[in-house]
Design an enzyme around this catalytic site. Structure first.
Site, PDB file in Angstrom:
ATOM      1  N   LYS A   1      -2.982   8.492   2.933  1.00  0.00           N
ATOM      2  CA  LYS A   1      -4.182   8.310   3.770  1.00  0.00           C
ATOM      3  C   LYS A   1      -3.941   8.811   5.198  1.00  0.00           C
ATOM      4  O   LYS A   1      -4.859   9.288   5.853  1.00  0.00           O
ATOM      5  CB  LYS A   1      -4.613   6.840   3.786  1.00  0.00           C
ATOM      6  CG  LYS A   1      -5.169   6.313   2.454  1.00  0.00           C
ATOM      7  CD  LYS A   1      -6.398   7.064   1.983  1.00  0.00           C
ATOM      8  CE  LYS A   1      -7.102   6.322   0.848  1.00  0.00           C
ATOM      9  NZ  LYS A   1      -8.145   7.158   0.210  1.00  0.00           N
TER      10      LYS A   1
ATOM     11  N   TYR B   1       0.835  -1.210   0.000  1.00  0.00           N
ATOM     12  CA  TYR B   1       0.000   0.000   0.000  1.00  0.00           C
ATOM     13  C   TYR B   1       0.873   1.265   0.000  1.00  0.00           C
ATOM     14  O   TYR B   1       0.486   2.306  -0.520  1.00  0.00           O
ATOM     15  CB  TYR B   1      -0.966  -0.026   1.188  1.00  0.00           C
ATOM     16  CG  TYR B   1      -2.194   0.829   0.987  1.00  0.00           C
ATOM     17  CD1 TYR B   1      -3.095   0.576  -0.044  1.00  0.00           C
ATOM     18  CD2 TYR B   1      -2.457   1.913   1.821  1.00  0.00           C
ATOM     19  CE1 TYR B   1      -4.223   1.362  -0.230  1.00  0.00           C
ATOM     20  CE2 TYR B   1      -3.578   2.696   1.645  1.00  0.00           C
ATOM     21  CZ  TYR B   1      -4.459   2.422   0.630  1.00  0.00           C
ATOM     22  OH  TYR B   1      -5.569   3.206   0.448  1.00  0.00           O
TER      23      TYR B   1
HETATM   24  O1  0WD Z   1     -10.710  -1.547  -1.274  1.00  0.00           O
HETATM   25  C1  0WD Z   1     -11.064  -0.446  -1.674  1.00  0.00           C
HETATM   26  N1  0WD Z   1     -11.579  -0.295  -2.874  1.00  0.00           N
HETATM   27  C2  0WD Z   1     -10.932   0.728  -0.763  1.00  0.00           C
HETATM   28  C3  0WD Z   1     -11.030   2.007  -1.247  1.00  0.00           C
HETATM   29  C4  0WD Z   1     -10.674   0.468   0.676  1.00  0.00           C
HETATM   30  C5  0WD Z   1     -10.583   1.650   1.468  1.00  0.00           C
HETATM   31  C6  0WD Z   1     -10.660   2.905   0.927  1.00  0.00           C
HETATM   32  N2  0WD Z   1     -10.874   3.075  -0.419  1.00  0.00           N
HETATM   33  C7  0WD Z   1     -10.951   4.446  -0.933  1.00  0.00           C
HETATM   34  C8  0WD Z   1     -10.007   4.790  -2.060  1.00  0.00           C
HETATM   35  O2  0WD Z   1      -8.692   4.988  -1.608  1.00  0.00           O
HETATM   36  C9  0WD Z   1     -10.653   6.061  -2.559  1.00  0.00           C
HETATM   37  O3  0WD Z   1     -10.311   7.146  -1.719  1.00  0.00           O
HETATM   38  O4  0WD Z   1     -12.220   4.700  -1.453  1.00  0.00           O
HETATM   39  C10 0WD Z   1     -12.139   5.763  -2.390  1.00  0.00           C
HETATM   40  C11 0WD Z   1     -12.856   5.349  -3.658  1.00  0.00           C
HETATM   41  O5  0WD Z   1     -12.153   4.322  -4.291  1.00  0.00           O
HETATM   42  P1  0WD Z   1     -12.806   3.120  -5.122  1.00  0.00           P
HETATM   43  O6  0WD Z   1     -14.261   3.271  -5.167  1.00  0.00           O
HETATM   44  O7  0WD Z   1     -12.214   1.891  -4.588  1.00  0.00           O
HETATM   45  O8  0WD Z   1     -12.143   3.297  -6.564  1.00  0.00           O
HETATM   46  P2  0WD Z   1     -12.570   3.979  -7.942  1.00  0.00           P
HETATM   47  O9  0WD Z   1     -13.894   3.496  -8.376  1.00  0.00           O
HETATM   48  O10 0WD Z   1     -11.427   3.763  -8.870  1.00  0.00           O
HETATM   49  O11 0WD Z   1     -12.684   5.526  -7.595  1.00  0.00           O
HETATM   50  C12 0WD Z   1     -11.592   6.371  -7.345  1.00  0.00           C
HETATM   51  C13 0WD Z   1     -11.626   7.484  -8.352  1.00  0.00           C
HETATM   52  C14 0WD Z   1     -10.825   7.395  -9.628  1.00  0.00           C
HETATM   53  O12 0WD Z   1     -10.807   6.309 -10.270  1.00  0.00           O
HETATM   54  P3  0WD Z   1      -9.446   5.920 -11.129  1.00  0.00           P
HETATM   55  O13 0WD Z   1      -9.467   4.448 -10.934  1.00  0.00           O
HETATM   56  O14 0WD Z   1      -9.788   6.391 -12.499  1.00  0.00           O
HETATM   57  O15 0WD Z   1      -8.226   6.566 -10.527  1.00  0.00           O
HETATM   58  O16 0WD Z   1     -10.998   8.666  -7.971  1.00  0.00           O
HETATM   59  C15 0WD Z   1     -11.091   9.526  -9.112  1.00  0.00           C
HETATM   60  C16 0WD Z   1     -11.317   8.660 -10.283  1.00  0.00           C
HETATM   61  O17 0WD Z   1     -12.628   8.718 -10.730  1.00  0.00           O
HETATM   62  N3  0WD Z   1      -9.900  10.304  -9.398  1.00  0.00           N
HETATM   63  C17 0WD Z   1      -9.943  11.624  -9.549  1.00  0.00           C
HETATM   64  N4  0WD Z   1     -10.970  12.487  -9.446  1.00  0.00           N
HETATM   65  C18 0WD Z   1     -10.706  13.768  -9.681  1.00  0.00           C
HETATM   66  N5  0WD Z   1      -9.487  14.231 -10.002  1.00  0.00           N
HETATM   67  C19 0WD Z   1      -8.648  12.020  -9.882  1.00  0.00           C
HETATM   68  C20 0WD Z   1      -8.440  13.400 -10.109  1.00  0.00           C
HETATM   69  N6  0WD Z   1      -7.238  13.912 -10.423  1.00  0.00           N
HETATM   70  N7  0WD Z   1      -7.852  10.923  -9.914  1.00  0.00           N
HETATM   71  C21 0WD Z   1      -8.629   9.879  -9.607  1.00  0.00           C
END
Ligand code: 0WD
Length: 256
Positions: free
Chosen positions: A164, A157
């Site tokens: 985080k 991580y």
């Molecule tokens: O196991 C998991 N999935 C966990 C996620 C466990 C604990 C926490 N999280 C957190 C993540 O760290 C994040 O903060 O939950 C949050 C949402 O993550 P998610 O739902 O797992 O992932 P995803 O659907 O990919 O959403 C995150 C999104 C980005 O997706 P990508 O994969 O394209 O990086 O964050 C957005 C984007 O849509 N993002 C941005 N939005 C605006 N400006 C940018 C940016 N520059 N970069 C990424």
């Protein structure tokens, strides 16, 4: 339900149907919220439009927002002011790091990769809170998503764990800043969920298996359970809680 009736809420970070932010959006819609969304990139926009149609969520506001750009964030909140006037909630569900830095030794993190992870995953919440404050004239709730890798050295991580940690510290400082305006700021520390972002972490599938085997509840957490906690925090049930990090992880974090 109507736990969010007449509440105007911004959801940031829906990339596709697996996104935690989408699970939260569905739940909030069912509870009567008026929703706005920011998205990043054309692919996310397309997915979001399709999902919104399937779910029958209309009269929403969609705003393009790259959180590394101050002007994008400012523009998003200008749009929100025009559409809603008052804002009651923001769900910040955004993080990003270089894939090659989500594996191996943490000491190999590049300066640029370190800055990027901090900028997108931690600083963005600070900028969002600053811009949300003037619109939250009736009080409000800001919720962000975090992970245990901030508190522990979780394999692979790495740079994201450090981002985080900064995010969770920001939650506490923002809670102090915004408390007098009756705005709460909290994080949800989610157990691992298979999403696009999660796929970037090396060995993620193995991690899910291990989680199932050892977590007190002997299973992984469901996106809907994260959404329920976000709902609690953004509704009138969650008032009085601020600067908190709520673990929604089937108890995994209590293990030694
Ligand atoms: O196991 C998991 N999935 C966990 C996620 C466990 C604990 C926490 N999280 C957190 C993540 O760290 C994040 O903060 O939950 C949050 C949402 O993550 P998610 O739902 O797992 O992932 P995803 O659907 O990919 O959403 C995150 C999104 C980005 O997706 P990508 O994969 O394209 O990086 O964050 C957005 C984007 O849509 N993002 C941005 N939005 C605006 N400006 C940018 C940016 N520059 N970069 C990424």
């Amino acid at each position: 339900g109507n736990l969010l009736k007449d509440k105007n809420i911004l959801i940031m970070g829906v990339a596709n149907k697996w996104s935690i932010a989408w699970g939260i959006a569905q739940k909030f819609h069912k509870e009567g919220a008026n929703l706005a969304f920011t998205y990043y990139g054309d692919k996310s926009k397309e997915s979001l439009l399709k999902l919104l149609e399937e779910e029958g969520i209309d009269n929403h506001l969609l705003i393009s927002c790259d959180v590394t750009k101050d002007e994008d964030i400012e523009n998003a909140f200008l749009n929100l002011k025009e559409k809603f006037g008052v804002l009651h909630g923001v769900v910040h569900s955004i993080a990003h790091a270089k894939k090659e830095e989500l594996q191996g030794n943490y000491y190999n993190t590049s300066r640029e990769g370190y800055h990027m992870a901090q900028d997108i995953s931690a600083y963005s919440l600070v900028a969002v809170a600053r811009n949300a404050k003037p619109l939250m004239t009736e009080g409000g709730s800001i919720v962000t998503l975090t992970y245990l890798g901030s508190e522990r050295a979780v394999k692979n991580y790495n740079v994201m764990g450090v981002a985080k940690a900064a995010l969770e510290a920001s939650v506490r400082y923002l809670a102090v800043d915004l408390g007098p305006e009756n705005i709460t700021v909290n994080s949800i520390s989610a157990g691992p969920i298979k999403t696009l972002a999660a796929k970037g972490v090396k060995g993620f599938n193995q991690m899910l298996k291990e989680f199932e085997n050892v977590s007190p509840m002997k299973r992984t957490v469901k996106t809907e359970e994260i959404a329920n906690t976000a709902l609690f925090l953004c509704s009138d049930l969650g008032t009085g809680i601020t600067g908190e990090n709520i673990h929604v992880d089937c108890g995994y974090h209590i293990l030694g």
